[in-house]
Scaffold this motif. Sequence first.
Motif, PDB file in Angstrom:
ATOM      1  N   THR A   1     -13.275  27.517  26.856  1.00 20.90           N
ATOM      2  CA  THR A   1     -13.344  29.338  26.897  1.00 20.90           C
ATOM      3  C   THR A   1     -13.465  29.547  25.238  1.00 20.90           C
ATOM      4  OG1 THR A   1     -11.861  29.461  28.533  1.00 20.90           O
ATOM      5  CG2 THR A   1     -11.766  31.107  26.990  1.00 20.90           C
ATOM      6  N   GLY A   2     -12.954  28.813  24.235  1.00 26.60           N
ATOM      7  CA  GLY A   2     -12.769  28.970  22.841  1.00 26.60           C
ATOM      8  C   GLY A   2     -14.120  29.055  22.466  1.00 26.60           C
ATOM      9  N   PHE A   3     -14.952  27.901  22.752  1.00 28.15           N
ATOM     10  CA  PHE A   3     -16.682  27.745  22.394  1.00 28.15           C
ATOM     11  C   PHE A   3     -17.345  29.104  22.798  1.00 28.15           C
ATOM     12  CE2 PHE A   3     -15.938  23.154  21.587  1.00 28.15           C
ATOM     13  CZ  PHE A   3     -16.152  23.111  20.361  1.00 28.15           C
ATOM     14  N   MET A   4     -16.847  29.440  23.846  1.00 29.94           N
ATOM     15  CA  MET A   4     -17.788  30.582  24.771  1.00 29.94           C
ATOM     16  C   MET A   4     -17.593  31.888  23.879  1.00 29.94           C
ATOM     17  SD  MET A   4     -17.717  29.561  28.656  1.00 29.94           S
ATOM     18  CE  MET A   4     -18.563  30.749  29.405  1.00 29.94           C
ATOM     19  N   TYR A   5     -16.149  32.110  23.730  1.00 28.08           N
ATOM     20  CA  TYR A   5     -15.791  33.357  22.830  1.00 28.08           C
ATOM     21  C   TYR A   5     -16.227  33.351  21.415  1.00 28.08           C
ATOM     22  CZ  TYR A   5     -12.351  36.286  20.128  1.00 28.08           C
ATOM     23  OH  TYR A   5     -11.861  36.948  19.281  1.00 28.08           O
ATOM     24  N   THR A   6     -16.340  32.264  20.775  1.00 26.33           N
ATOM     25  CA  THR A   6     -16.999  32.150  19.526  1.00 26.33           C
ATOM     26  C   THR A   6     -18.433  32.597  19.696  1.00 26.33           C
ATOM     27  OG1 THR A   6     -15.654  30.340  18.894  1.00 26.33           O
ATOM     28  CG2 THR A   6     -17.615  30.668  17.574  1.00 26.33           C
ATOM     29  N   ASP A   7     -19.028  32.066  20.461  1.00 24.47           N
ATOM     30  CA  ASP A   7     -20.612  32.255  20.674  1.00 24.47           C
ATOM     31  C   ASP A   7     -20.823  33.862  20.969  1.00 24.47           C
ATOM     32  OD1 ASP A   7     -23.442  30.841  21.264  1.00 24.47           O
ATOM     33  OD2 ASP A   7     -22.955  32.159  23.171  1.00 24.47           O
TER      34      ASP A   7
ATOM     35  N   PHE B   1     -24.687  25.889  30.788  1.00 24.88           N
ATOM     36  CA  PHE B   1     -24.214  24.734  29.917  1.00 24.88           C
ATOM     37  C   PHE B   1     -23.040  24.056  30.501  1.00 24.88           C
ATOM     38  CE2 PHE B   1     -21.368  22.846  26.718  1.00 24.88           C
ATOM     39  CZ  PHE B   1     -22.564  22.118  25.832  1.00 24.88           C
ATOM     40  N   PRO B   2     -21.955  24.490  31.205  1.00 26.73           N
ATOM     41  CA  PRO B   2     -20.994  23.847  31.992  1.00 26.73           C
ATOM     42  C   PRO B   2     -21.716  22.754  33.011  1.00 26.73           C
ATOM     43  CG  PRO B   2     -20.216  26.255  31.897  1.00 26.73           C
ATOM     44  CD  PRO B   2     -21.584  26.026  31.454  1.00 26.73           C
ATOM     45  N   LYS B   3     -22.671  23.158  33.573  1.00 26.22           N
ATOM     46  CA  LYS B   3     -23.434  22.190  34.884  1.00 26.22           C
ATOM     47  C   LYS B   3     -23.655  20.769  34.141  1.00 26.22           C
ATOM     48  CE  LYS B   3     -24.394  26.188  37.587  1.00 26.22           C
ATOM     49  NZ  LYS B   3     -25.496  26.849  38.268  1.00 26.22           N
ATOM     50  N   ILE B   4     -24.148  21.171  32.721  1.00 24.62           N
ATOM     51  CA  ILE B   4     -24.643  19.969  32.043  1.00 24.62           C
ATOM     52  C   ILE B   4     -23.626  19.137  31.353  1.00 24.62           C
ATOM     53  CG2 ILE B   4     -26.138  19.039  30.359  1.00 24.62           C
ATOM     54  CD1 ILE B   4     -28.123  21.458  30.902  1.00 24.62           C
ATOM     55  N   ARG B   5     -22.784  19.869  30.920  1.00 28.54           N
ATOM     56  CA  ARG B   5     -21.585  19.375  30.038  1.00 28.54           C
ATOM     57  C   ARG B   5     -20.527  18.611  31.015  1.00 28.54           C
ATOM     58  NH1 ARG B   5     -17.652  17.230  28.673  1.00 28.54           N
ATOM     59  NH2 ARG B   5     -16.325  17.447  26.997  1.00 28.54           N
TER      60      ARG B   5
ATOM     61  N   PHE C   1     -13.567  19.926  37.811  1.00 32.52           N
ATOM     62  CA  PHE C   1     -13.010  21.072  38.714  1.00 32.52           C
ATOM     63  C   PHE C   1     -13.102  22.296  37.937  1.00 32.52           C
ATOM     64  CE2 PHE C   1     -10.047  23.858  40.899  1.00 32.52           C
ATOM     65  CZ  PHE C   1     -10.720  23.816  42.167  1.00 32.52           C
ATOM     66  N   PHE C   2     -12.111  22.513  37.147  1.00 36.05           N
ATOM     67  CA  PHE C   2     -12.056  23.646  36.259  1.00 36.05           C
ATOM     68  C   PHE C   2     -13.168  23.832  35.319  1.00 36.05           C
ATOM     69  CE2 PHE C   2      -7.623  22.407  37.335  1.00 36.05           C
ATOM     70  CZ  PHE C   2      -7.015  23.514  37.940  1.00 36.05           C
ATOM     71  N   MET C   3     -13.977  22.822  34.810  1.00 33.98           N
ATOM     72  CA  MET C   3     -15.008  23.225  33.949  1.00 33.98           C
ATOM     73  C   MET C   3     -16.152  24.037  34.893  1.00 33.98           C
ATOM     74  SD  MET C   3     -17.420  20.888  31.630  1.00 33.98           S
ATOM     75  CE  MET C   3     -15.789  20.396  30.628  1.00 33.98           C
ATOM     76  N   LEU C   4     -16.150  23.730  35.779  1.00 36.10           N
ATOM     77  CA  LEU C   4     -17.321  24.394  36.912  1.00 36.10           C
ATOM     78  C   LEU C   4     -16.885  25.649  37.242  1.00 36.10           C
ATOM     79  CD1 LEU C   4     -18.424  21.282  39.434  1.00 36.10           C
ATOM     80  CD2 LEU C   4     -19.732  22.165  37.493  1.00 36.10           C
ATOM     81  N   LEU C   5     -15.631  26.044  37.081  1.00 35.08           N
ATOM     82  CA  LEU C   5     -15.220  27.268  37.557  1.00 35.08           C
ATOM     83  C   LEU C   5     -15.037  28.163  36.491  1.00 35.08           C
ATOM     84  CD1 LEU C   5     -12.650  26.400  40.345  1.00 35.08           C
ATOM     85  CD2 LEU C   5     -14.926  27.454  40.700  1.00 35.08           C
ATOM     86  N   ILE C   6     -15.263  27.682  35.074  1.00 35.37           N
ATOM     87  CA  ILE C   6     -14.986  28.334  34.000  1.00 35.37           C
ATOM     88  C   ILE C   6     -15.677  29.857  33.879  1.00 35.37           C
ATOM     89  CG2 ILE C   6     -15.702  28.699  31.613  1.00 35.37           C
ATOM     90  CD1 ILE C   6     -13.241  27.124  31.814  1.00 35.37           C
ATOM     91  N   PRO C   7     -16.945  29.859  34.428  1.00 30.52           N
ATOM     92  CA  PRO C   7     -17.587  31.357  34.317  1.00 30.52           C
ATOM     93  C   PRO C   7     -16.797  32.005  35.306  1.00 30.52           C
ATOM     94  CG  PRO C   7     -19.359  29.763  34.366  1.00 30.52           C
ATOM     95  CD  PRO C   7     -17.949  29.015  34.617  1.00 30.52           C
ATOM     96  N   PHE C   8     -16.633  31.649  36.354  1.00 29.33           N
ATOM     97  CA  PHE C   8     -15.770  32.618  37.436  1.00 29.33           C
ATOM     98  C   PHE C   8     -14.263  32.838  36.886  1.00 29.33           C
ATOM     99  CE2 PHE C   8     -12.154  32.582  40.665  1.00 29.33           C
ATOM    100  CZ  PHE C   8     -12.785  33.696  41.534  1.00 29.33           C
ATOM    101  N   PHE C   9     -13.531  32.090  36.411  1.00 30.26           N
ATOM    102  CA  PHE C   9     -12.388  32.260  35.714  1.00 30.26           C
ATOM    103  C   PHE C   9     -12.506  33.436  34.638  1.00 30.26           C
ATOM    104  CE2 PHE C   9     -10.667  28.589  37.965  1.00 30.26           C
ATOM    105  CZ  PHE C   9      -9.925  29.006  38.622  1.00 30.26           C
ATOM    106  N   PHE C  10     -13.556  33.082  33.918  1.00 33.25           N
ATOM    107  CA  PHE C  10     -13.462  33.723  32.356  1.00 33.25           C
ATOM    108  C   PHE C  10     -13.830  35.247  32.857  1.00 33.25           C
ATOM    109  CE2 PHE C  10     -14.897  35.205  28.441  1.00 33.25           C
ATOM    110  CZ  PHE C  10     -14.690  34.119  27.472  1.00 33.25           C
ATOM    111  N   ARG C  11     -14.681  35.604  33.660  1.00 38.15           N
ATOM    112  CA  ARG C  11     -15.206  37.109  33.978  1.00 38.15           C
ATOM    113  C   ARG C  11     -13.740  37.712  34.636  1.00 38.15           C
ATOM    114  NH1 ARG C  11     -19.930  34.175  35.849  1.00 38.15           N
ATOM    115  NH2 ARG C  11     -21.720  34.806  34.357  1.00 38.15           N
ATOM    116  N   ARG C  12     -12.762  36.940  35.357  1.00 35.42           N
ATOM    117  CA  ARG C  12     -11.669  37.838  36.056  1.00 35.42           C
ATOM    118  C   ARG C  12     -10.337  37.757  35.346  1.00 35.42           C
ATOM    119  NH1 ARG C  12     -15.758  36.299  38.960  1.00 35.42           N
ATOM    120  NH2 ARG C  12     -16.149  37.190  41.173  1.00 35.42           N
TER     121      ARG C  12
END
Length: 515
Positions: free
Chosen positions: A370-376, A185-189, A309-320
Motif C-alpha cells: 500500500t505504501g509503495f502505491m501511495y508513494t507512486d 504489478f501485484p500479479k507479477i510481484r 492471498f492479500f497481495m492479489l486483493l490489494i487493488p480491491f481493498f485499496f479502493r474500498r
Amino acid sequence: MSNAPNDSATSSADHEPKGPLSTLSPSTIVILLSAMMFLQFFAWGSWFATLSAAMDTHLLGAFIGGAYEAAPIAAIFAPLFLGLVADRFFASEKVMGALMLLGGVIMLFIPGLAESASTFAAESAAEMRADGSFEAQAFLEMQASENASGKLLVWMILAHLLCYMPTLGLGNTIAFTHIPSQDQFPKIRVWGTIGWIAAGLTLGVLGWSASYNIFWLGAASSLTLGVLCFFLPNTPPPLRGQAMNVRSLLMVDAFKLLGNWNFFVFAVCSTLICIPLAYYYGMTATYLNQTGFVEPGATMTIGQMSEIFFMLLIPFFFRRLGVKNMILIGMACWVARYLLFAFGATDQTTWMLLLAVALHGLCYDFFFVTGFMYTDAKASKEIRGQAQGLLVFLTQGVGMFFGYRIMAGGDLFGFIPLDLTFGKYGAQVTAAPQYVEALSAARGKPEPVSFLESFTQMFSRHLPESLDPSILAETMAQWRDFWLSPAIMAAAIFVLFAVAFWDRTKTSATPESDA
C-alpha cells in the motif's frame, strides 16, 4: 516500486517511447518477469529467513545482529549505485544479471567461512567449560572480539547483499517498464512471494533450516537468476547521455515531498515501523526453533502464503478502504503478531505462534505494498523513481538499520547505546546459548523423514522430554519480555499514524495519472 533515487523506475509510458522496447510477445514478457521475481526472492529467502537459526545453532549468536544489519546498510548504498551506473550506462536487465552472478560467486565462499567460525566458537565454549568460566554474556563478548572468521563472515554477507539489494530496484524498474498499468504489478510481484515460499519449503524438505547448506542454495539460485537476466526484455538506461544530476542522485526533489504534512507523517511512520519489523526478520527463525519447530524455514512460509492471498486483493481493498485504513490494519496486525509471540512463549502455545506467523501477509501487504502505491500516486511522473528510492532508503535502509541494531542491543558509533528497552521488556535473551546447547543435546541426531512428513513439520512443534524444564522456563520467560518491546513500539506508531495522517489520495489504474 524501486530502490533507485531517480526517475529510472517510471514506466515506459512515462518516457513515451517511439517504438516497442522488446520484440518479445506480451505473454512471454509476463512469464519472464514472473520467473525473475520468483528466482529473485527464492535467492534471498533461501538463506536470509533462517540465517539466525543457523547461526544460533552453531554458536554464532554474537554475529546475528551484524549479519542482518548488513541488509539495511546495503539498501542505503543501493540507490547511489543505481543512480550512478544503472540509469546512465547499461540496460537494467544486464546490470541485474551481472550483480546476481557476482553475488552468487561471493556466496560460494560463505559456507567455508561459517564452518570455520563455528569451529572456533565450539572450541572456545569447550575451553571455557573446562576452566569453569563459561557464562553466556562472557562467551558472546569473547566471540565478538576474537572470532576472526565470524567477523569476516559478516563482511562477506555484506558484500553479497551489496550486490543483491540494487536488484530489488532494478527488478521493479524492469517490471514497471513493461506492464501497462500499476494494477498489473501485484500479479507479477506475487511470484516473488511464491519464490520465497518455495525456498522455505525446500529448506524444510531437505532439513536445512538451521544448516549452512542454506548458503549453497542461495548461491545456486543467485547464479541461475544471473543467467536468466540476460534473457529478460530490453530495458535501456533511461538517462543515457544525460549529464549527472546531483539533485536526482541525492533524491532532492523527492525529499521535497516531505513538505506535505501527510506524506511526512507517512514517511516518518514508515521509517519507525521498520524498527519493530527488524525483530521479526532477525529473530523469528531462532525463536521458532527454540520453541520446538524443527524446520522454522518451512514454518515461516505460512506468512508468505497469506501474503499471496492479500497481495492479489490489494487493488480491491485499496479502493474500498483507502490508504489510511489499510495501513492502520497492517500496523494493528504487527501489534497482534508480537503479542502472540510474547504470550505464546511461556507455554509454547502452538496455535498462537502459527497465527503470529500467518499474520505476516496482512502486516506486509497492507503496509508496504500500500505504501509503495501511495508513494507512486503522490509523486509526479518526473520524480516517481526518486520517491520510491526515498521510501526504500528510509524503510529498508534507515529504519531496518536501527531496528537490527536495537534488536541485538547494539550501539551507534561505539558509544551511543541502542539497547532500547521498556523496563525489562526488550532485554536480550541471555539464556539462549546454554538453552540451544541443551536443546541440541536433547534432540540428538535427527531421524530421516519422508517427503510428505517433511511438510507436516511446518505445523508441528516438539520439545524433547529430557530437556531441562528450568532452563526452558527461564529462556521462554526472556523471549516473552523480548517480544513485548516491538509490540509496544508498533502500538505507539499505530496511535501516531491514526492521529496525524489524514490523506484521501487514491491510486490510479494507469501510470500516466498524477495524484
